[in-house]
Design an enzyme around this catalytic site. Structure first.
Site, PDB file in Angstrom:
ATOM      1  N   ASP A   1      -6.807  -2.029  -5.830  1.00 52.67           N
ATOM      2  CA  ASP A   1      -6.896  -3.034  -4.771  1.00 52.67           C
ATOM      3  C   ASP A   1      -5.748  -4.032  -4.921  1.00 52.67           C
ATOM      4  O   ASP A   1      -5.436  -4.473  -6.030  1.00 52.67           O
ATOM      5  CB  ASP A   1      -8.252  -3.763  -4.880  1.00 52.67           C
ATOM      6  CG  ASP A   1      -8.514  -4.629  -3.677  1.00 52.67           C
ATOM      7  OD1 ASP A   1      -9.163  -4.130  -2.723  1.00 52.67           O
ATOM      8  OD2 ASP A   1      -8.050  -5.790  -3.677  1.00 52.67           O
TER       9      ASP A   1
ATOM     10  N   ASN B   1      -1.071 -11.751   3.988  1.00 54.21           N
ATOM     11  CA  ASN B   1      -1.051 -11.688   5.457  1.00 54.21           C
ATOM     12  C   ASN B   1      -0.889 -13.080   6.049  1.00 54.21           C
ATOM     13  O   ASN B   1      -0.112 -13.283   6.994  1.00 54.21           O
ATOM     14  CB  ASN B   1      -2.357 -11.080   5.985  1.00 54.21           C
ATOM     15  CG  ASN B   1      -2.284  -9.562   6.076  1.00 54.21           C
ATOM     16  OD1 ASN B   1      -1.200  -9.006   6.250  1.00 54.21           O
ATOM     17  ND2 ASN B   1      -3.422  -8.895   5.938  1.00 54.21           N
TER      18      ASN B   1
ATOM     19  N   HIS C   1       0.920 -10.339   9.688  1.00 53.73           N
ATOM     20  CA  HIS C   1       0.305  -9.017   9.614  1.00 53.73           C
ATOM     21  C   HIS C   1       1.320  -7.875   9.547  1.00 53.73           C
ATOM     22  O   HIS C   1       1.156  -6.941   8.731  1.00 53.73           O
ATOM     23  CB  HIS C   1      -0.653  -8.841  10.799  1.00 53.73           C
ATOM     24  CG  HIS C   1      -1.811  -7.960  10.507  1.00 53.73           C
ATOM     25  ND1 HIS C   1      -1.780  -6.611  10.757  1.00 53.73           N
ATOM     26  CD2 HIS C   1      -3.023  -8.238   9.935  1.00 53.73           C
ATOM     27  CE1 HIS C   1      -2.926  -6.084  10.386  1.00 53.73           C
ATOM     28  NE2 HIS C   1      -3.713  -7.051   9.879  1.00 53.73           N
TER      29      HIS C   1
ATOM     30  N   ASP D   1       1.676  -5.022   6.735  1.00 59.05           N
ATOM     31  CA  ASP D   1       1.741  -3.547   6.891  1.00 59.05           C
ATOM     32  C   ASP D   1       2.874  -2.971   6.046  1.00 59.05           C
ATOM     33  O   ASP D   1       2.711  -1.948   5.379  1.00 59.05           O
ATOM     34  CB  ASP D   1       1.974  -3.172   8.359  1.00 59.05           C
ATOM     35  CG  ASP D   1       0.713  -3.363   9.193  1.00 59.05           C
ATOM     36  OD1 ASP D   1      -0.346  -3.625   8.590  1.00 59.05           O
ATOM     37  OD2 ASP D   1       0.800  -3.234  10.430  1.00 59.05           O
TER      38      ASP D   1
ATOM     39  N   GLU E   1      -6.895  -2.639   2.073  1.00 58.91           N
ATOM     40  CA  GLU E   1      -5.797  -2.782   1.116  1.00 58.91           C
ATOM     41  C   GLU E   1      -6.203  -2.164  -0.207  1.00 58.91           C
ATOM     42  O   GLU E   1      -5.807  -2.563  -1.275  1.00 58.91           O
ATOM     43  CB  GLU E   1      -5.341  -4.237   0.944  1.00 58.91           C
ATOM     44  CG  GLU E   1      -6.258  -5.396   0.799  1.00 58.91           C
ATOM     45  CD  GLU E   1      -7.656  -5.254   0.242  1.00 58.91           C
ATOM     46  OE1 GLU E   1      -8.433  -4.413   0.737  1.00 58.91           O
ATOM     47  OE2 GLU E   1      -7.983  -6.013  -0.683  1.00 58.91           O
TER      48      GLU E   1
END
Ligand code: GTP
Length: 497
Positions: free
Chosen positions: A367, A375, A380, A384, A411
């Site tokens: 994780d 973010n 955002h 990505d 994630e």
């Protein structure tokens, strides 16, 4: 006193029918018959000589000398009387003195008959067709030699009639034969046209192999299919084997041997053949042995080829599309690693393998730390990009082959390590942590060192009857929780279940 007609024989109708079968009545003059009457006239010294054929109601002269008329009514015919005594020469020495003929218009008027002698023309079966006769305007008799000569001429005439019948029969047979052979020719032509139609309709090339020599011949469509002129100028080789793609040859040979050896009812296979332009075309091949030697060895094989190149190309495209679809359905669109579905499938498969082999199956649950903050700080789209980069780094760490890297959630990543004990799993996890440190993806909002870091839960299980795959994911999840709780940027190993 009128002429006295001759009595009719009982078989007169048969006789007339027989005569008509010669198809001589009303025919054109012919030299052979003319010669006979000329001879009769000369031998008997008579001014008139006739070949008279007695029809139902007339006598018709096939040949005549000394007389204009071509025919007379049968009732007036001297010859009709001669028919009643077929075996003898019928003679009237003086018609004036014979009450049957004295008033006959042919006696009282032209040609003024006084003397008549007629030898019946007897055909096979003894039926009289008429006479060869001589006539004079003077009363007289024939010498025995003259009578014999007249009979000989009647026999000659009968022979001519028989010859005529044979000739006509032969002509008829020849005509029938010609008709039959013309019909056979037409039938052959029709069959060839039909075959051509079938071959064209089915887009089929026809080929023919002489097995002992491997010499190959082909029809125009076959040649055209292989890029050669349809005028028959074929490939330079006559050995068909050289036209087959080397990779397909083993399969072709096996199918052919199966048929030649009697194991398969026909030779059937799809393979590539060399096109004149250098590329390969796909053909569907069907063939059968059509000729064998006395000891059963195949001598000749005839078959067809259908060009299936387009179908094969379409099949290849579909296969490719299917593979692409398959890949899409198992791939995470954002990061390019496996998706959750892929992970679930792999876990089930590897779990089953572990159950079979008793080899350990390791799982890393990975994780990204403080990704929400990432973010929030970078937006955002940058998030990505970060996910893609992390996926790359993790994938590079699972490099033994056989490992499965997947995006497990937003994630969160999972790495499945088949046949890996705890030390190996821990080592991979360590590599991932280090890779992220080395990658140094800026994360200024992270309380952990200002770069993106990972927390990893490691678990290892050997599948067994009383243990489900969930045991492995739960253990890895629990370990991940431990790593988070322990301060992040670290790994934790789940306890053995
Ligand atoms: N950019 C981007 N963000 C995602 C994606 N999927 C999940 N996230 C985000 O990842 C974040 C996960 O946040 P949390 O579950 O609170 O955890 P975290 O912030 O990483 O904190 P810890 O896991 O406790 O270290 C959320 O903000 C999600 O919106 C994605 O595909 N792209």
């Amino acid at each position: 006193m009128p002429a006295v007609p001759a009595a009719r024989a009982e078989n007169d109708a048969d006789r007339v029918a027989h005569l008509r079968r010669f198809e001589i009545l009303d025919s054109l003059p012919e030299g052979a018959y003319d010669d006979i009457v000329a001879l009769a006239s000369q031998l008997c010294g008579a001014p008139i000589a006739l070949i008279s054929l007695v029809d139902a109601e007339r006598q018709w002269f096939k040949a005549r000398v000394g007389l204009e008329a071509q025919e007379t009514p049968r009732d007036l015919a001297f010859c009709d009387h001669a028919l009643l005594r077929p075996d003898a020469v019928f003679t009237i020495p003086d018609a004036h003195a014979d009450p049957r003929f004295a008033d006959n218009p042919l006696v009282t008027g032209p040609p003024h008959i006084r003397f008549y002698a007629g030898a019946p023309i007897l055909v096979e079966g003894g039926l009289p067709m008429g006479t060869v006769c001589v006539i004079d305007t003077q009363p007289r008799l024939l010498a025995p030699a003259q009578a014999a000569a007249l009979q000989a001429l009647a026999r000659q005439t009968a022979a001519l009639l028989a010859l005529r019948a044979h000739t006509r029969l032969a002509q008829q047979q020849a005509a029938e034969l010609a008709k039959t052979s013309a019909e056979a020719q037409r039938e052959r032509q029709r069959s060839a046209e039909l075959l051509d139609l079938v071959l064209r309709g089915g887009n089929l090339g026809l080929w023919d192999i002489h097995v002992p020599s491997s010499v190959w011949t082909a029809n125009a469509r076959e040649l055209e299919m292989l890029g050669h002129a349809a005028d028959g100028a074929g490939p330079s080789t006559t050995d068909w084997r050289t036209l087959i793609h080397p990779d397909d040859w083993p399969q072709v040979r096996a199918a052919l041997q199966a048929h030649l050896g009697g194991a398969a009812p026909a030779f059937q296979c799809e393979h590539r053949m060399r096109h004149r332009a250098g590329h390969w075309i796909w053909v569907q091949s069907h063939a059968v042995v059509v000729d064998r030697s006395a000891d059963g060895q195949p001598l000749r094989v005839v078959g067809t080829h259908r060009d299936v190149t387009r179908r094969k190309e379409a099949e290849a495209e579909i296969e490719l599309a299917h593979a692409r679809l398959q890949q899409l359905s198992t791939t995470d669109a954002l990061t390019g690693v496996g998706n959750r579905r892929h992970f679930d499938d792999c876990l089930a498969r590897e779990w089953a393998r572990s159950a079979r082999t008793h080899q350990p199956l390791a799982l890393l649950m990975i994780d990204i730390d403080h990704f929400k903050l990432y973010n929030d700080r970078y937006g955002h789209p940058a998030g990505d990009d970060c996910l893609r980069r992390v996926a790359e780094l993790i994938t590079a760490c699972a490099r033994r082959g056989g490992e499965i890297v997947a995006r497990y959630g937003g994630e969160e990543f999972a790495v499945l390590l088949p046949g890996t004990p705890i030390d190996g799993a821990r080592a991979v996890a360590q590599r991932c942590l280090q890779a992220l440190r080395d990658g140094a993806i800026e994360h200024l909002a992270s309380p952990t060192d200002g770069v993106v870091s990972l927390s990893i839960g490691v678990a290892v299980r050997v599948a067994g009857k009383s243990i489900e795959p969930k045991a492995l994911t739960d253990a890895a999840d629990a370990a991940l929780y431990e790593a988070k709780r322990g301060g992040r940027d670290r790994l934790a190993v789940g306890t053995a279940g």
